[in-house]
Write an enzyme that holds these catalytic residues in place. Structure first.
Site: not given
Ligand SMILES: [Fe+2]
Length: 329
Positions: A194, A198, A223, A247
């Site tokens: 998820h 990043k 991200h 998410h």
């Molecule tokens: Fe996240």
């Protein structure tokens, strides 16, 4: 292992199952000539014994066998081989549509009707083995991305293990909600991946203990898009992409990146939004100490209707975690 054994090992291996020894001998001779490593089994029990001991690339099963027939055996072999694509050809004396449907329901990948021509058999084998090779390459590239996701966060004491924990908790929650094995597996992968986006965000921003500036906040939010883009070339991650992208959406529509609201947010993304938040709460962060599991559960319970998460899912999650906590005491 000598050179000859190594050459043998590299040959694709085919398991042939029949209840007639004569049929096995014919098939063995034929496939051996074509350059395959052949394992033969006189009946289903012997086949199950072989597959448990040695990996096989493809199986050719006679349908009409006493005891466990080819359909049943096909199902068992597919299960035993796990999630890998394991091609099975069913050999039948009949050419009835009903038999083929039964075979397809059992997971068969192709059929041969007796009597068959050698070229028909070898063409089917070659095409299924090609498919199997492509599938395993796909699995391999997926594994690389999963490993990468875990490796990225491992260098950071604050996020170490976060993705794997989110994956495991999401899978567990999926089980609690009664989802299928495939869905639970997908939730695990989605949980692990998820935050893969990043990788594209400056460490300085990710580790900053002071409040983020508006610009930094905008970059952090990127991200989810970066993560979705990373997984786009991977066809097998097609179902994971909505989870990666969404998410951070909120039930009340105030989340990002698309401001989706309520049930417009993909279901699995709503699940990961909860497990991700929960793991973040019980983990140490640069700006605060971790909450206890009980504290995190209570906070989520109190915020059930404040618009961050799906209120029904939160209720289930809180119940699941409370039950677990009760068992751990
Ligand atoms: Fe996240």
């Amino acid at each position: 292992m000598n050179a000859r054994q190594r050459v043998e090992e590299k040959k694709p291996s085919i398991l042939v199952v029949d209840d007639l020894a004569f049929n096995l001998e014919v098939m063995e001779g034929l496939l051996f000539k074509e350059g395959y490593r052949v394992l033969t089994a006189l009946g289903a029990d012997s086949a199950l014994g072989i597959i448990e001991k040695s990996p096989v690339d493809l199986a050719i099963l006679d349908v009409m066998m006493p005891g466990m027939n080819g359909y049943e055996l096909c199902k068992r072999l597919k299960n035993l081989s796990g999630r890998r694509f394991f091609p099975v050809i069913l050999v039948t004396a009949l050419n009835e549509l009903e038999d083929k449907i039964r075979g397809l329901n059992a997971g068969a990948d192709d059929f041969l009707t007796k009597p068959f021509h050698t070229i028909e058999l070898t063409t089917k084998i070659r095409s299924l083995l090609r498919l199997r090779k492509m599938q395993s390459e796909l699995d391999h590239s997926e594994d690389i991305i999963m490993t990468l996701a875990i490796a990225i966060e491992a260098k950071d004491v604050y996020t170490k293990g976060h993705s794997e924990r989110v994956g495991t908790l999401s899978m567990e929650f999926g089980g609690y909600l009664g989802l299928s094995d495939d869905d639970r597996h997908l939730l695990f992968k989605a949980g692990v991946l998820h935050d893969i986006g990043k990788i594209g965000i400056d460490d300085y921003i990710l580790h900053k203990s002071d409040d983020l500036t508006e610009k930094e906040m905008r970059l952090v939010k990127e991200h989810v898009i970066i993560g979705e883009n990373i997984c786009t070339p991977l066809q097998s991650a097609k179902n994971l992409r909505p989870v990666i992208r969404h998410h951070h959406e909120r039930w009340d529509g105030a989340g990002f990146p698309d401001g989706l609201k309520a049930e417009d947010i993909p279901f699995f993304a709503r699940i990961v939004a909860i497990t991700d938040s929960f793991d973040a709460m019980v983990s140490i962060r640069p700006y605060r100490a971790p909450y206890s599991i009980q504290e995190a559960i209570t906070m989520m319970e109190n915020e059930q209707h404040t618009g961050q998460w799906d209120p029904t899912l939160i209720e289930h999650f809180v119940t699941m975690m409370t039950n677990q906590l009760g068992c751990d005491r």
